[in-house]
Design an enzyme around this catalytic site. Structure first.
Site, mmCIF file in Angstrom:
data_model
loop_
_atom_site.group_PDB
_atom_site.id
_atom_site.type_symbol
_atom_site.label_atom_id
_atom_site.label_comp_id
_atom_site.label_asym_id
_atom_site.label_seq_id
_atom_site.Cartn_x
_atom_site.Cartn_y
_atom_site.Cartn_z
ATOM 1 N N ASP A 84 38.308 52.296 16.489
ATOM 2 C CA ASP A 84 37.242 53.359 15.905
ATOM 3 C C ASP A 84 37.566 54.470 16.331
ATOM 4 O OD1 ASP A 84 34.837 53.798 14.714
ATOM 5 O OD2 ASP A 84 33.529 53.807 16.307
ATOM 6 N N GLY A 88 24.577 57.383 17.303
ATOM 7 C CA GLY A 88 23.205 57.500 18.150
ATOM 8 C C GLY A 88 22.228 57.190 17.777
HETATM 9 P P1 13P Z 1 25.846 54.094 15.992
HETATM 10 O O1 13P Z 1 26.267 54.189 17.282
HETATM 11 O O2 13P Z 1 24.728 54.980 15.646
HETATM 12 O O3 13P Z 1 25.548 52.582 15.639
HETATM 13 O O4 13P Z 1 26.954 54.398 15.123
HETATM 14 C C1 13P Z 1 28.394 53.505 15.138
HETATM 15 C C2 13P Z 1 29.464 54.062 14.653
HETATM 16 O O5 13P Z 1 29.447 54.718 13.487
HETATM 17 C C3 13P Z 1 30.849 53.755 15.264
HETATM 18 O O6 13P Z 1 31.782 54.635 14.702
#
Ligand code: 13P
Length: 286
Positions: free
Chosen positions: A82, A180
């Site tokens: 990520d 978040g």
């Molecule tokens: P959330 O933490 O809002 O679920 O988003 C996850 C995300 O987009 C990771 O890149």
């Protein structure tokens, strides 16, 4: 089914207009629970790791753990890095066995981001790996990366040009989504997803999945968000289920770690299953 290329998972999802849950795992228990959910749903799944998790475990230990759990399962799985602005970490993970990376260079101006993303795509191809691109930043701080400021959104032309010239396999547009918990229900620019997919044929990654409504998911997935990222929901589910169990253990003065792990696993599995089903991934394994 062994670990498979991310592009194969995403292109099939875009074609079928469903989405693959891309869930940020944080350790062995959460990895196994997400995989177990995917197996029960007969769904492809993407296991994501943040840079923070890579640094916490060390590259080889983390990929060894994830691949060790993923390789025997009977559904297609890909391992994705990520948000990563650091080229050294990108290179390290590509060389270490990740199937794809999000090169998050949104802090650079678009021309420099484009120039570097072309290089990252070339690097990835040497490993048979794939790249998600980003030019705008997704609002909110996640695992120490990002900002709470609203991003500067680029024009459709700039985004389309970036996708075409870099050859990225997936793109993360800013459409009013945020990492978040949402403080208020977000208004999303769903037309931008349709326009980007129509112009490029590339699957979109929907970030900030935690807290969007069922209707928002369904609509955005139909428009071409083939990868939906979920991180906060896993963290909250994992830690809240732990807290609930430990409070009870304390009240009863009973300390049995395996029961704690079962409780956490059940909660994470249920969270993952709910998202996989909602995104239309059930029964899509091949
Ligand atoms: P959330 O933490 O809002 O679920 O988003 C996850 C995300 O987009 C990771 O890149």
């Amino acid at each position: 089914m062994p670990v498979v290329p991310t592009k194969e998972i995403l292109d099939r999802a875009l074609d079928g207009r469903y989405a693959v849950a891309a869930i940020n795992v944080v350790n062995d228990l959460t990895t196994e629970a997400v995989l177990a959910a995917a197996v029960e749903e007969a769904a492809p799944v993407i296991l994501q790791t943040s840079v923070k998790t890579v640094r916490m475990y060390g590259r080889d230990q983390l990929i060894g753990l994830i691949r060790g759990l993923a390789e025997p399962v009977p559904v297609p799985v890909a391992v994705h890095l990520d948000h990563c602005p650091d080229r050294a970490v990108i290179f390290d993970c590509l060389a270490g066995g990740w199937n794809s990376v999000l090169f998050d260079a949104h802090r650079l101006d678009v021309a420099e981001n484009l120039r570097q993303t072309v290089e990252v795509v070339a690097e990835a191809r040497r490993y048979g790996a794939h790249v998600e691109g980003e030019i705008e930043g997704i609002q909110g701080v996640e695992d120490g990366l990002g900002s709470d400021a609203a991003p500067v959104v680029q024009s459709l032309e700039v985004a389309v040009d970036f996708i075409r010239r870099t050859g990225v396999d997936c793109f993360a547009p800013a459409i009013g989504n945020a990492h978040g918990r949402y403080k208020a229900a977000p208004t999303l620019d769903h037309q931008r997803v349709s326009d980007l997919v129509a112009a490029t044929g590339v699957p979109m990654a929907l970030h900030g999945g935690t807290g969007l409504s069922d209707e928002q998911f369904t609509d955005l997935i139909a428009r071409g968000c083939a990868k939906v990222n979920i991180s906060t929901a896993l963290k909250e589910t994992y830690m809240r289920s732990s807290l609930e169990f430990l409070r009870d253990a304390e009240a009863r003065d009973r300390w049995d770690p395996p029961s704690l792990f079962t409780h956490q696993r059940t909660a994470v599995m249920e969270m993952a299953r709910r998202h996989i089903r909602l995104f239309g991934g059930s029964g899509r394994a091949w």
